[in-house]
Design a protein around this motif. Structure first.
Motif, PDB file in Angstrom:
ATOM      1  N   GLY A   1      -0.773 -46.124  40.226  1.00 60.59           N
ATOM      2  CA  GLY A   1      -1.956 -45.101  40.411  1.00 60.59           C
ATOM      3  C   GLY A   1      -1.482 -43.814  40.440  1.00 60.59           C
ATOM      4  N   GLY A   2      -0.589 -43.598  41.311  1.00 66.91           N
ATOM      5  CA  GLY A   2       0.041 -42.064  41.596  1.00 66.91           C
ATOM      6  C   GLY A   2       0.780 -41.727  40.152  1.00 66.91           C
ATOM      7  N   ILE A   3       1.319 -42.415  39.630  1.00 65.12           N
ATOM      8  CA  ILE A   3       2.214 -42.137  38.341  1.00 65.12           C
ATOM      9  C   ILE A   3       1.091 -41.916  37.165  1.00 65.12           C
ATOM     10  CG2 ILE A   3       3.410 -42.926  36.470  1.00 65.12           C
ATOM     11  CD1 ILE A   3       5.138 -44.483  38.414  1.00 65.12           C
ATOM     12  N   ILE A   4       0.046 -42.620  37.136  1.00 68.48           N
ATOM     13  CA  ILE A   4      -1.125 -42.101  35.984  1.00 68.48           C
ATOM     14  C   ILE A   4      -1.881 -41.187  36.336  1.00 68.48           C
ATOM     15  CG2 ILE A   4      -3.163 -43.075  35.258  1.00 68.48           C
ATOM     16  CD1 ILE A   4      -2.060 -46.088  35.531  1.00 68.48           C
ATOM     17  N   LEU A   5      -2.018 -40.749  37.773  1.00 67.53           N
ATOM     18  CA  LEU A   5      -2.653 -39.369  38.169  1.00 67.53           C
ATOM     19  C   LEU A   5      -1.867 -38.100  37.866  1.00 67.53           C
ATOM     20  CD1 LEU A   5      -4.484 -40.004  41.501  1.00 67.53           C
ATOM     21  CD2 LEU A   5      -5.350 -39.775  39.349  1.00 67.53           C
ATOM     22  N   ILE A   6      -0.690 -38.229  37.947  1.00 71.77           N
ATOM     23  CA  ILE A   6       0.281 -37.208  37.661  1.00 71.77           C
ATOM     24  C   ILE A   6       0.515 -36.880  36.371  1.00 71.77           C
ATOM     25  CG2 ILE A   6       2.832 -36.363  37.990  1.00 71.77           C
ATOM     26  CD1 ILE A   6       2.731 -37.707  40.519  1.00 71.77           C
ATOM     27  N   VAL A   7       0.663 -38.140  35.399  1.00 71.72           N
ATOM     28  CA  VAL A   7       0.632 -37.858  34.185  1.00 71.72           C
ATOM     29  C   VAL A   7      -0.486 -37.299  33.377  1.00 71.72           C
ATOM     30  CG1 VAL A   7      -0.040 -40.264  33.093  1.00 71.72           C
ATOM     31  CG2 VAL A   7       1.946 -38.988  31.965  1.00 71.72           C
ATOM     32  N   ALA A   8      -1.762 -37.502  34.099  1.00 72.01           N
ATOM     33  CA  ALA A   8      -2.955 -37.055  33.594  1.00 72.01           C
ATOM     34  C   ALA A   8      -2.868 -35.550  34.020  1.00 72.01           C
ATOM     35  CB  ALA A   8      -4.318 -37.524  34.279  1.00 72.01           C
ATOM     36  N   LEU A   9      -2.668 -35.065  35.102  1.00 65.42           N
ATOM     37  CA  LEU A   9      -2.502 -33.715  35.353  1.00 65.42           C
ATOM     38  C   LEU A   9      -1.287 -32.927  34.528  1.00 65.42           C
ATOM     39  CD1 LEU A   9      -2.575 -34.009  39.364  1.00 65.42           C
ATOM     40  CD2 LEU A   9      -4.376 -33.009  37.667  1.00 65.42           C
ATOM     41  N   LEU A  10      -0.291 -33.701  34.198  1.00 66.54           N
ATOM     42  CA  LEU A  10       0.838 -32.846  33.221  1.00 66.54           C
ATOM     43  C   LEU A  10       0.235 -32.256  32.127  1.00 66.54           C
ATOM     44  CD1 LEU A  10       3.909 -33.194  32.915  1.00 66.54           C
ATOM     45  CD2 LEU A  10       3.762 -35.096  31.676  1.00 66.54           C
ATOM     46  N   ALA A  11      -0.625 -32.852  31.369  1.00 70.31           N
ATOM     47  CA  ALA A  11      -1.289 -31.939  30.378  1.00 70.31           C
ATOM     48  C   ALA A  11      -2.098 -30.831  30.909  1.00 70.31           C
ATOM     49  CB  ALA A  11      -2.177 -32.928  29.531  1.00 70.31           C
ATOM     50  N   ALA A  12      -2.753 -30.680  32.019  1.00 65.23           N
ATOM     51  CA  ALA A  12      -3.485 -29.591  32.461  1.00 65.23           C
ATOM     52  C   ALA A  12      -2.754 -28.668  33.214  1.00 65.23           C
ATOM     53  CB  ALA A  12      -4.580 -30.262  33.776  1.00 65.23           C
ATOM     54  N   ILE A  13      -1.245 -28.785  33.690  1.00 68.26           N
ATOM     55  CA  ILE A  13      -0.498 -27.849  34.002  1.00 68.26           C
ATOM     56  C   ILE A  13      -0.151 -26.641  32.997  1.00 68.26           C
ATOM     57  CG2 ILE A  13       1.730 -27.073  35.203  1.00 68.26           C
ATOM     58  CD1 ILE A  13       1.774 -29.855  36.229  1.00 68.26           C
ATOM     59  N   PRO A  14      -0.650 -25.511  33.129  1.00 68.51           N
ATOM     60  CA  PRO A  14      -0.439 -24.644  32.448  1.00 68.51           C
ATOM     61  C   PRO A  14       1.134 -24.036  32.420  1.00 68.51           C
ATOM     62  CG  PRO A  14      -1.620 -23.549  33.951  1.00 68.51           C
ATOM     63  CD  PRO A  14      -1.555 -24.985  34.355  1.00 68.51           C
ATOM     64  N   LEU A  15       2.076 -24.702  32.141  1.00 74.38           N
ATOM     65  CA  LEU A  15       3.468 -24.231  31.908  1.00 74.38           C
ATOM     66  C   LEU A  15       4.124 -24.724  30.863  1.00 74.38           C
ATOM     67  CD1 LEU A  15       4.372 -25.192  35.917  1.00 74.38           C
ATOM     68  CD2 LEU A  15       3.809 -23.014  34.820  1.00 74.38           C
ATOM     69  N   GLU A  16       5.315 -24.152  30.642  1.00 72.67           N
ATOM     70  CA  GLU A  16       5.947 -24.752  29.544  1.00 72.67           C
ATOM     71  C   GLU A  16       5.994 -26.250  29.626  1.00 72.67           C
ATOM     72  OE1 GLU A  16       9.560 -22.840  28.340  1.00 72.67           O
ATOM     73  OE2 GLU A  16       8.957 -20.933  28.968  1.00 72.67           O
TER      74      GLU A  16
END
Length: 113
Positions: free
Chosen positions: A57-72
């Motif tokens: 569940g934590g891995i899925i939440l972090i991968v969902a946030l990966l697209a939202a992080i406005p970084l390279e």
């Protein structure tokens, strides 16, 4: 960005699988204890299953946030992998601590050990 998410997911899922296997191996080694062996074996499977479910569940939440992080993308990937490793490591430590409590017979016995 999709390739970075895929790389993250493979790396984090591999770490989760390795740590879950380690919980099971530690439980198998501790199950040779004559006093609490069967309880330790049962607890290790239960603890490993809970760790895997929460970790996934934590891995899925972090991968969902990966697209939202406005970084390279590569920086976001490294931050996500670091966060996943940190969270899974803390969960692993807690899981092994819980397994130790089963081995010594409960929280009231921990102070004596």
């Amino acid at each position: 960005m999709l390739i970075h998410a895929f790389i993250y997911f493979i790396g984090a899922a591999s770490l989760l699988a390795v740590l879950t296997g380690m919980i099971l191996r530690i439980g198998a080694m501790m199950s040779e204890c004559p006093k609490n062996g069967p309880a330790i074996k049962t607890a290790s499977v239960t603890i490993a299953t809970g760790f895997a479910a929460i970790g996934a569940g934590g891995i899925i939440l972090i991968v969902a946030l990966l697209a939202a992080i406005p970084l390279e993308p590569i920086l976001a990937l490294l931050l996500a992998l670091g966060l996943a490793a940190l969270c899974l490591g803390l969960g692993f430590t807690h899981a092994v601590g819980t397994l130790r409590l089963v081995a010594v017979g409960g929280p009231d016995q921990t102070a004596k050990a």
